[in-house]
Scaffold this active site. Structure first.
Site, short mmCIF file in Angstrom:
data_model
loop_
_atom_site.label_atom_id
_atom_site.label_comp_id
_atom_site.label_asym_id
_atom_site.label_seq_id
_atom_site.Cartn_x
_atom_site.Cartn_y
_atom_site.Cartn_z
CG HIS A 137 4.89 5.03 -5.89
ND1 HIS A 137 5.21 4.27 -7.00
CD2 HIS A 137 4.39 4.16 -4.98
CE1 HIS A 137 4.90 2.99 -6.75
NE2 HIS A 137 4.40 2.90 -5.54
CG HIS B 165 2.88 3.71 -1.06
ND1 HIS B 165 4.12 3.30 -0.60
CD2 HIS B 165 2.64 2.98 -2.18
CE1 HIS B 165 4.59 2.38 -1.41
NE2 HIS B 165 3.72 2.16 -2.38
CG HIS C 109 0.82 0.71 -4.10
ND1 HIS C 109 1.83 1.28 -4.82
CD2 HIS C 109 -0.34 1.22 -4.60
CE1 HIS C 109 1.32 2.10 -5.74
NE2 HIS C 109 0.00 2.09 -5.61
CG HIS D 36 10.27 -2.47 -3.97
ND1 HIS D 36 9.61 -3.66 -4.11
CD2 HIS D 36 9.31 -1.54 -3.72
CE1 HIS D 36 8.31 -3.47 -3.96
NE2 HIS D 36 8.09 -2.19 -3.72
CG ASP E 7 4.24 -3.74 -2.61
OD1 ASP E 7 3.31 -2.93 -2.89
OD2 ASP E 7 5.44 -3.49 -2.83
CG HIS E 8 4.43 -0.65 0.36
ND1 HIS E 8 5.67 -0.11 0.58
CD2 HIS E 8 4.40 -1.04 -0.93
CE1 HIS E 8 6.37 -0.17 -0.55
NE2 HIS E 8 5.62 -0.73 -1.48
CG ASP F 180 7.28 1.47 -3.48
OD1 ASP F 180 8.19 0.96 -2.80
OD2 ASP F 180 6.29 0.82 -3.88
#
Ligand code: ZN
Ligand code: FE
Length: 257
Positions: free
Chosen positions: A108, A52, A54, A170, A56-57, A132
């Site tokens: 998410h 996805h 985001h 995570h 941090d990905h 996530d």
């Protein structure tokens, strides 16, 4: 094939899957840990799989695209770095002589994907890269989806073989288990898993990968169909009288727990 968890930021894992020559990385939020591992293990990066959009990905993708020849795959209709190959539910991706199946798992984010490696073989159990969506002992927050969508997405995971290894993005396990124990204080498997994970974290080791069979026994978000879990959830929201109501209540409760 070998599986390596590369820690990034404070609690992300970038999953590296390789055959001692070529590698795939899932959700590289940072390029540094990936480049370091490629050098250390003498691997070339073949592909980047994204669950996805985001930050941090995906944050490491431009630098990895610049420094390697890796192809990028990710969800259609999402804010992905260009160029990338858009994937949809039930697509198959062929990489490193392996086939990965794409699962659309909204909740998410609306276009969130998971990747499932092919059937178990002498090479070991199947692997699920779930981003996530599912965490050990918990699940992702609902930023772009409804409880119903997330429950359906998690049901897809519950239907997989118990031995399927679960690679979450995570290290949230200990805080998830604290909440899980609040919901099911008598769950003996959960109690022993919690002390096991505390020992791992004391040694700075990942609690992941988990597996589907274990998660079905300890993760309250996969157990919202159980009357005992629904009873606990009713302490937060009296409407938690069925699976969906219970799941929605657990998700809300966890946000402020
Ligand atoms: Zn996310
Ligand atoms: Fe994340």
């Amino acid at each position: 094939m070998k599986l390596v968890a590369l820690p990034a930021f404070t609690d992300n894992y970038l999953w590296l899957w390789h055959n001692d020559q070529k590698a795939i990385v899932v959700d590289p939020g940072q390029a540094g840990p990936v480049l370091e591992a490629l050098t250390r293990l003498n691997l070339s990066l073949e592909a980047i799989l994204v669950t996805h959009h985001h930050k941090d990905h995906i944050g490491g993708i431009p630098e990895l695209q610049q420094k390697t020849n890796a192809l990028v795959f990710g969800p259609e209709h999402s804010a992905m770095p260009q160029p990338f190959q858009a994937l949809n539910d039930k697509d198959h991706v062929q990489l490193l002589d392996q086939t990965l199946e794409v699962l659309h798992v909204p909740g998410h984010t609306a276009s969130h994907l998971a990747y499932l490696t092919s059937k178990p073989s002498s090479q070991g159990d199947q692997i699920l890269f779930c981003g996530d969506t599912l965490f050990s002992g918990g699940c992702g927050r609902l930023f772009e989806g409804t409880p119903e969508q997330m429950l359906n997405s998690l049901a897809k995971f519950k239907s997989l073989r118990d031995e399927t290894q679960v690679c979450c993005a995570h290290e949230y396990t200990l805080s998830n288990l604290k909440f899980a124990l609040h919901i099911e204080p008598q769950n003996t498997r959960l109690l022993s898993y919690n002390s096991h994970c505390h020992k791992l974290r004391q040694q700075h080791l990942p609690t992941l990968p988990s597996n589907i069979g274990l998660e079905k026994e300890i993760n309250p978000f996969l157990r919202a169909h159980l009357p005992s879990v629904q009873q606990s959830a009713q302490l937060f929201d009296p409407k938690a009288v069925d699976e969906l109501g219970c799941f929605a209540a657990l998700r809300e409760w966890k946000n402020t727990f």
